[in-house]
Write an enzyme that holds these catalytic residues in place. Sequence first.
Site, PDB file in Angstrom:
ATOM      1  CG  HIS A 100       2.281  -2.685   0.357  1.00 10.96           C
ATOM      2  ND1 HIS A 100       1.138  -2.316   1.068  1.00 10.96           N
ATOM      3  CD2 HIS A 100       2.592  -1.947   0.054  1.00 10.96           C
ATOM      4  CE1 HIS A 100       1.740  -1.536   1.369  1.00 10.96           C
ATOM      5  NE2 HIS A 100       2.087  -1.026   0.835  1.00 10.96           N
ATOM      6  N   GLY A 101       0.614  -5.166  -3.261  1.00  9.14           N
ATOM      7  CA  GLY A 101       1.095  -6.559  -4.481  1.00  9.14           C
ATOM      8  C   GLY A 101       0.028  -7.529  -4.035  1.00  9.14           C
TER       9      GLY A 101
END
Lengths: 345, 468
Positions: B323-324
């Site tokens: 996701h990040g």
Amino acid sequence: MMRNPKIYIVAFSLLAFLVSGNYLYENFFYEDDLQKYSEVINQIRAVGEDTDILYIGESSNNTFHPDDKDKRAISEMLIDYLPEMEICDITYPASHAGTYYDILRAIPVEKKINTVVVTLNLRSFNAQWIYSDLETQLQKSMVLLKPYPPLFNRFLLSFKAYDNKTKEERKRKIRHKWKHDKLVFPEPFHVDNTYDWDGYHWRHGGKQPDGTLDKALRELACHYVKGYGFQIDINHNPRIKDFDKIVKLAENRGWNLVFNLLAENTEKADEIIGSELTYFMEYNRKLLYDYFTGQGVKVVDNFYIAPDNQFIDQDWTTEHYREDARKDIAENLANSIKQILYNNN
Amino acid sequence: MLFNTIQFVIFLPLVIVLYYLMPHKYRWILLLAASYIFYMFWDVRYIFLIVSSTLADYLFALQMEKHETRGKRKLYLILSLVVNLGLLFTFKYLNFFTTSLNGLFQATDLAVSISPLKVLLPVGISFYTFQTLSYSIDVYYGRQKAERHLGIFALYVSFFPQLVAGPIERFSRLAPQLKQNHPFKKENLVAGLQLIVYGLFTKMVIADNLAIFVDKIYESPDAFNSLSLFTGMVFYAFQIYGDFFGYSLIAIGSAKIMGVNLIDNFQNPYLSANIREFWQRWHISLITWFRDYLYFPLGGSRVKKLRWALNIAVVFVVSGFWHGANYTFLIWGALFAVFYLLSNRIFNSTQNFRKTSVKGLVSVIGTFIIVLFLWIFFRSPDLSTAVLFLKNLFSNSGTDQIYTIVPPVVWIMLSVFVISDILLYNNRIDKWLSARSMPVRILVMAFLAFCIIVFAAVDHTPFIYFQF
């Protein structure tokens, strides 16, 4: 004809949705949205039925210095020279010809305006202003003023049907213009675009006589280069197109049109950058003056009217004037308006 | 190009009209061109990433199929992994590692500093990278034949409805549909439009309106009292759901009109009775990807209990990192692993209770509350904000109240969304509507369309998952 009645039902439903939706929106939600997203509507509504002069501009109209005895806006000072006239103003900070056009178009036809004075700000033609961060908000605030049914305007607003760019996109656009728009200097010069010119002053500017670096002065020099180091391209500059639209609108509405070419601090530009920059300032001034005069607009040239000490912001490039300059601009404008009215009569 | 902009409102009908006017054999050209244009609206420069990823995987897969020796096949798989993960690493994770290393250097007084790379994160890179990776892995294992038609393969990688935020499709599901001739069908048009309208409603009316208040809270969580922070947690839960669910519905609806069925990405995740069930209902295409390409190769559940727990932890931590590039996502993933394992221990067989029973309701609410807390880490820009949020949530030290400034229309719309989500339990709006009479269908669509136009938030709000 009635082979597929469902199509008719769908078409009728769609029509009913549009009509009733528009009715519901206009009567129950539109006003709230106007107040929330297009506050300038209140200034438009405040324009009197029989306004003689409508002054439209940005913060240059009403910014004053704390030491000014007379803190009135330029538009308010006009009354000193045109006492018998009914004068209104619409002042919308950071705006430009594109927004002036939307605002002027939103003025009901029934309002009988005689003369419209539109601020003509040289810097509003530069890349920094055209692709400014403020532009998205500014454009957003104009959507509900468009001459379409309210529900359609709200649809445009919801689906971001305006100049809606991210900060990064805007930065990229500005940088691209600075790098790729060639500057034609009257004499051979060591740079040929705004980007390199700015870079040069960032590296070498702001030097005191003793060789020490004055960071504030260096920053100011860069501001001046970025603010005035450009050449207007009549065929492609979007601001020119915006002003052209205003000229057309005024023709259609039967307004006398006056462009108020604002004063710029040429003195400071000459002092911290030099004649190369004032060359471009003069080049653009003349170009704007000639172009719009050629279109039959009365351009009131206040470009050189204010000396350095009349500019409020000494550490930035703005068109915010002290009392004397505001008065001079108002007087100049009033004289031109009198001339127009005299000629018309 | 964002789905919630006028550009897409013009772009999609134009593509669809051209699609049906065009002979079948040329449609892939239209869709590929449309997909690249769609992507280039965001940034022209990064189209080369998709093109290089496409070309690399196309060639490596052909080579893999050509060679029968395991070593050679493996070599091309590794090359594919290096190219895809290399791009992902460079554009998404490199700066995270340089910043972490710089922090380490600073802490150890080492006079070394690595300059971060000045690049923008290409939109959707995690999605299309995973899509192409699954293809290469499938070809390597012989589960998928290498595609000869470069155009079809390029279209599989870049099919515009799902290009930037999924659903992550497998080649075996999407490519045959892209090759197939789809004559115009009114049912597809109606279902597609219904999905798009509902998707726009959840994105523009729900997610974007809630975002205004969520952003305020996360800007300064120390300023708000506990009830406001809790309101912010609930709002964020529905913001991210409305945002991503909305995107998926618009993607599915757009593809549906062209006769292409994309995988459902969400199924009422907040009505899950435990965390395990939540992950069967949230971002389904991602979690099944991780199941097939990470969890199973690690041994899945056919290993000793401890190893299995480790497998689960790896999957969730990697999914968090997907996701990040931020510690908050790592913690989010790790915490989900913990709750997943706990929920698996408690609910070790399929539920034997109805969700409408008291036990069922308690489980659903309990699961929702756990998810609410975990979203704090997902939403916080950094760990210190998450910690501050939690601290203030329990100490009630702030005084600002968010709920007093939320307009009634936001509460009403949120209620509409919650009720509709319950009504659509294990169902989809198009299927639910197809079982209703025409007046009901028209009224529901008119209501949603009116809400989208009149109540949509007007600020520029890209889809949350675009950043991943």
